[in-house]
Scaffold this motif. Structure first.
Motif, short mmCIF file in Angstrom:
data_model
loop_
_atom_site.label_atom_id
_atom_site.label_comp_id
_atom_site.label_asym_id
_atom_site.label_seq_id
_atom_site.Cartn_x
_atom_site.Cartn_y
_atom_site.Cartn_z
N ARG A 114 7.54 9.28 1.34
CA ARG A 114 6.16 8.81 1.54
C ARG A 114 6.14 7.57 2.42
O ARG A 114 7.02 6.73 2.36
N ARG A 115 5.08 7.46 3.21
CA ARG A 115 4.88 6.28 4.04
C ARG A 115 4.30 5.16 3.18
O ARG A 115 3.25 5.30 2.56
N THR A 143 -3.77 -0.30 8.81
CA THR A 143 -2.89 0.84 8.56
C THR A 143 -3.62 2.14 8.28
O THR A 143 -3.04 3.22 8.43
N HIS A 159 3.48 0.77 3.05
CA HIS A 159 3.17 -0.35 3.94
C HIS A 159 3.32 -1.66 3.16
O HIS A 159 2.78 -1.80 2.06
N GLN A 210 -4.30 3.05 5.37
CA GLN A 210 -3.88 3.44 4.01
C GLN A 210 -4.82 2.81 2.99
O GLN A 210 -4.92 1.60 2.89
N ARG A 211 -5.49 3.64 2.22
CA ARG A 211 -6.47 3.13 1.27
C ARG A 211 -5.82 2.80 -0.07
O ARG A 211 -4.75 3.31 -0.41
N LEU A 245 0.84 -1.20 0.00
CA LEU A 245 0.00 0.00 0.00
C LEU A 245 0.87 1.25 0.00
O LEU A 245 1.95 1.26 0.60
N GLY A 246 0.39 2.29 -0.67
CA GLY A 246 1.06 3.59 -0.65
C GLY A 246 1.95 3.87 -1.83
O GLY A 246 2.38 5.01 -2.02
N ILE A 299 -5.44 -2.77 5.00
CA ILE A 299 -6.07 -1.44 4.91
C ILE A 299 -6.68 -1.07 6.26
O ILE A 299 -6.51 0.07 6.75
N ILE A 333 -1.37 6.44 -4.90
CA ILE A 333 -2.57 6.86 -4.20
C ILE A 333 -3.56 7.44 -5.20
O ILE A 333 -3.21 7.73 -6.35
#
Length: 232
Positions: free
Chosen positions: A156-157, A202, A159, A204-205, A139-140, A199, A143
């Motif tokens: 950037r973060r 975290t 995952h 994070q979508r 993820l990430g 998701i 976006i």
């Protein structure tokens, strides 16, 4: 591959801020297939850097050109023709038969990464090698609002989460085709479920599938019938 492992770590932890979970789910020895969702061209390198074991990742043949091609070859990555490449599956099986690890993004092309569909090449590989399958949520790396070819900004973060191990085998009386279809469904469901769990954990979508997509093609094409007979 030893030199490329630190490069992957630097990408994950100096260029980006990558949170890694579930490393304990990865067997310390024996063949492993890492099956990750696919939202960005950076997914493979990020998964490579986050994994507790080195892996050989399927990379489309178009990338094996010039300096990048030399780097990919030197780091042990596997070239694949996404229009259909049985030889790539055989090469990957040889890697697994030697007790090593293979990385696959079985959705076959970049999208929103929810694993709504995958190619059955990963099922064939799991059945014929006996390798453990580890679903990987990434993820990430892209976006919502970013183009499919966007490069994530440094810092950037990200995952990466390694899910629970999945072992598959043919059931008594089951044909090779039925085995592959069933196992493909099991792997897809495990990956999709793990992506959704990550998701939730975290926040994070996934990105929207809001950019023109490449045609849906195989990371490694569904094997021909003479390959299927190996699991019959």
């Amino acid at each position: 591959m030893a030199w490329s492992r630190p490069v992957g770590w630097l990408l994950d932890h100096l260029v980006y801020r990558t949170t890694v979970q579930g490393r304990a789910n990865v067997p310390a020895a024996g063949p492993v297939i890492f099956a990750g969702n696919h939202i960005s061209f950076l997914d493979g390198p990020v998964m490579f850097g986050a994994a507790p074991r080195p892996m050989h990742i399927f990379v489309k043949k178009e990338m094996f050109k010039g300096f990048l091609g030399l780097v990919l070859k030197a780091s042990g990555q596997l070239t694949v023709d996404r229009s259909g490449d049985r030889a790539a599956l055989e090469r990957a099986k040889s890697v697994l038969d030697a007790g090593r690890c293979v990385g696959i993004l079985p959705e076959g092309t970049r999208g929103n990464g929810e694993a709504a569909a995958i190619n059955n090449g990963v099922a064939w590989l799991a059945l014929n090698s006996g390798a453990t399958v580890i679903p990987v949520a990434i993820l990430g790396t892209r976006i919502s609002g970013e183009h499919l070819n966007a490069v994530p900004r440094p810092g950037r973060r990200l995952h990466v989460s390694f899910g629970g191990a999945l072992t598959v085998s043919r059931r008594p009386g089951e044909t090779g085709r039925a085995s592959m279809d069933r196992v493909g469904t099991e792997i897809r469901a495990a990956l999709a479920r793990h992506v959704q769990d990550t998701i939730q954990n975290t926040g994070q979508r996934l990105p929207d599938a809001d950019s023109p997509q490449e045609p849906q093609t195989a990371v490694a094409a569904t094997p021909a019938d003479h390959h299927l007979r190996k699991v019959q």
